[in-house]
Design a protein around this motif. Structure first.
Motif, mmCIF file in Angstrom:
data_model
loop_
_atom_site.group_PDB
_atom_site.id
_atom_site.type_symbol
_atom_site.label_atom_id
_atom_site.label_comp_id
_atom_site.label_asym_id
_atom_site.label_seq_id
_atom_site.Cartn_x
_atom_site.Cartn_y
_atom_site.Cartn_z
ATOM 1 N N LYS A 125 1.876 9.146 -6.009
ATOM 2 C CA LYS A 125 2.344 10.479 -5.635
ATOM 3 C C LYS A 125 3.440 10.970 -6.578
ATOM 4 O O LYS A 125 3.495 12.166 -6.913
ATOM 5 C CB LYS A 125 2.856 10.444 -4.189
ATOM 6 N N ASN A 126 4.319 10.077 -7.016
ATOM 7 C CA ASN A 126 5.440 10.463 -7.876
ATOM 8 C C ASN A 126 5.066 10.568 -9.347
ATOM 9 O O ASN A 126 5.907 10.967 -10.163
ATOM 10 C CB ASN A 126 6.589 9.455 -7.720
ATOM 11 N N LYS A 127 3.836 10.201 -9.695
ATOM 12 C CA LYS A 127 3.418 10.281 -11.095
ATOM 13 C C LYS A 127 3.226 11.740 -11.511
ATOM 14 O O LYS A 127 2.646 12.533 -10.769
ATOM 15 C CB LYS A 127 2.110 9.522 -11.307
ATOM 16 N N ASN A 128 3.704 12.074 -12.705
ATOM 17 C CA ASN A 128 3.430 13.388 -13.267
ATOM 18 C C ASN A 128 2.019 13.426 -13.839
ATOM 19 O O ASN A 128 1.393 12.396 -14.063
ATOM 20 C CB ASN A 128 4.452 13.724 -14.366
ATOM 21 N N LEU A 138 0.829 -1.208 0.000
ATOM 22 C CA LEU A 138 0.000 0.000 0.000
ATOM 23 C C LEU A 138 0.861 1.255 0.000
ATOM 24 O O LEU A 138 0.563 2.229 -0.706
ATOM 25 C CB LEU A 138 -0.925 -0.012 1.215
ATOM 26 N N VAL A 139 1.955 1.234 0.773
ATOM 27 C CA VAL A 139 2.873 2.379 0.792
ATOM 28 C C VAL A 139 3.532 2.549 -0.573
ATOM 29 O O VAL A 139 3.681 3.676 -1.079
ATOM 30 C CB VAL A 139 3.942 2.184 1.894
ATOM 31 N N THR A 140 3.904 1.435 -1.198
ATOM 32 C CA THR A 140 4.509 1.497 -2.534
ATOM 33 C C THR A 140 3.527 2.070 -3.549
ATOM 34 O O THR A 140 3.893 2.905 -4.383
ATOM 35 C CB THR A 140 4.965 0.091 -2.973
ATOM 36 N N LEU A 141 2.272 1.615 -3.470
ATOM 37 C CA LEU A 141 1.247 2.141 -4.377
ATOM 38 C C LEU A 141 1.047 3.632 -4.159
ATOM 39 O O LEU A 141 0.944 4.404 -5.124
ATOM 40 C CB LEU A 141 -0.066 1.386 -4.162
ATOM 41 N N GLU A 152 1.131 2.308 -16.762
ATOM 42 C CA GLU A 152 0.577 1.379 -15.780
ATOM 43 C C GLU A 152 1.410 1.367 -14.503
ATOM 44 O O GLU A 152 2.619 1.620 -14.529
ATOM 45 C CB GLU A 152 0.518 -0.034 -16.360
ATOM 46 N N ILE A 153 0.723 1.084 -13.400
ATOM 47 C CA ILE A 153 1.391 0.923 -12.109
ATOM 48 C C ILE A 153 1.746 -0.552 -11.931
ATOM 49 O O ILE A 153 0.897 -1.425 -12.118
ATOM 50 C CB ILE A 153 0.485 1.391 -10.959
#
Length: 445
Positions: A181-184, A173-176, A190-191
């Motif tokens: 958050k880091n996505k522009n 969940l933290v990674t997701l 895709e994640i």
């Protein structure tokens, strides 16, 4: 506060509270059990003192340096321990009495018995035994200390274990959260999570589907905007030229209906392009109404032929419709009408005068609608590109005016109905366009 901190705080607090209440319950239970044991011990000591008094034996000044006693015969104090005062204590009941003397609180046990001596004289012997309450409390505290000490040492390890388990469990969940958050704002890729839990899998899949749809939508919008601007530039220029010619003819007093007819044709062409663009936008996955209804394809095709029959007469073209036993489909009437009208208009426009147009509904076992014409057709090299927006076959483009959107709209509507479209050489010599719908869309009548 983050979910991790909340979980760690709540679980550790719950463990500490549970340990506290467990220790409190254990302390109370231990105290009760000790009271029973000590009361039994008091009774045993009182019985011993009474037996010694009955046999006129000399009692020691102390008993285990813990118990204090008084012995009365016929109301006269005959013996006592060093801790007890000489005054008499009144015992309201035999058990569970508490008195205060020598700066301590004592628990007492009272026994009385009438004894007949050898002289046949009857005397009353009273025995009062007391024990300090502090001894009981110390015993209870020592037992509580023994019980709670391992728990107190274990609490830090339990806290570390809870922290480790929660930290490991919430890592996906933290990674997701970090990935999002880091996505522009322009990043719609895709994640991908290296370790994914069962609960997060639907969330990640839905997010990736959403990103894919947004990416397709943005690409489609960019392509449509660029191509629309390019496609509309020519008819706008032509309309300006028509307006200029009409103005010059009016100034020279030689204005005829020819200029107005040409203007009307170009206006119609502009309107057709705009209508096709609107239709193309309406029939995108984001705007298509998923609540499909039963649609009879034969009825739709008859409406399409009826509304375009004037163009068939003008071009002296023959058309035939061959229905099938199963013509019912789950779909949208307006979308299917637009699909088949585009195919028919293309056939009318490109097959030429006096051409043969054939429409067939085939069940084999899929429900398939086939448009065939006897026109010049399209080369095999051009077939893969005819579904692209604004693409037109070069030999036809110079002779016949069009927007290049018809087959692109057809492909979109077919996709929305989970169908497939294919183009090939017709048995009549021209183009054959087949629209195949899956069995899930077909309704048996």
């Amino acid at each position: 506060m983050s979910i991790k901190k909340q979980l760690i705080t709540l679980i550790i607090s719950a463990v500490v509270l549970a340990s506290f209440f467990s220790a409190l319950y254990g302390y109370k239970s231990t105290t009760k059990q000790l009271d029973i044991i000590f009361d039994q011990e008091l009774h045993s000591v009182a019985t011993f003192v009474l037996a010694m008094s009955k046999s006129n034996q000399t009692l020691p000044s102390t008993i285990d340096n813990t118990f204090a006693f008084q012995v009365f015969k016929n109301g006269v104090l005959v013996s006592k321990s060093v801790q007890m005062p000489s005054s008499r204590f009144t015992a309201p009941s035999q058990y569970n009495n508490e008195i205060f003397f020598n700066g301590k609180r004592w628990r007492t046990h009272y026994l009385v018995e009438k004894v007949t001596q050898d002289t046949n004289e009857q005397i009353t012997i009273e025995v009062l035994v007391a024990q300090p309450m502090s001894d009981r409390i110390k015993s209870a505290e020592s037992i509580l200390f023994v019980i709670t000490t391992p728990l107190l040492f274990a609490l830090p390890f339990i806290g570390l274990l809870i922290f480790y388990i929660i930290n490991k469990s919430l890592k996906p969940l933290v990674t997701l959260s970090r990935e999002i958050k880091n996505k522009n704002t322009d990043d719609l890729s895709e994640i991908s999570l290296s370790k994914q839990t069962v609960e997060l899998a639907p969330v990640v899949n839905r997010l990736n589907q959403l990103f894919a749809r947004l990416s397709d939508s943005f690409d489609r919008e960019k392509q449509l905007t660029a191509n629309t601007a390019h496609e509309l530039r020519t008819p706008i220029s032509v309309l300006k030229l028509n307006a200029h010619n009409i103005q010059k003819s009016f100034e020279n007093n030689n204005l005829t209906t020819t200029e107005f007819k040409e203007l009307q044709q170009n206006v119609d062409r502009m309107a057709h392009v705009i209508e096709q663009i609107i239709a193309l936008y309406r029939f995108t996955p984001e705007n298509f109404n998923q609540k499909t209804k039963l649609v009879n394809l034969e009825t739709v095709l008859q409406d399409v032929i009826s509304n375009n029959f004037d163009n068939l007469l003008v071009n002296q073209q023959n058309i035939s419709l061959e229905p099938a036993n199963e013509n019912t489909l789950l779909g949208d009437y307006f979308a299917l009408y637009t699909l088949f009208e585009n195919l028919l208009k293309n056939a009318i426009k490109y097959s030429g005068d006096k051409a043969e147009i054939k429409i067939s509904i085939i069940t084999n076992p899929h429900l398939e609608v086939v448009f065939e014409d006897s026109g010049p057709g399209i080369s095999d090299e051009e077939l893969p590109r005819i579904y692209e927006r604004f693409y037109r076959v070069d030999p036809q483009q110079s002779r016949i005016k069009g927007s290049g959107l018809g087959l692109s709209i057809v492909k979109h509507i077919t996709t929305l109905h989970n169908g497939e479209i294919s183009c090939s050489r017709s048995s009549l010599g021209g183009l054959c366009v087949a629209v195949k719908f899956p069995l899930t869309q077909v309704v048996n009548s």
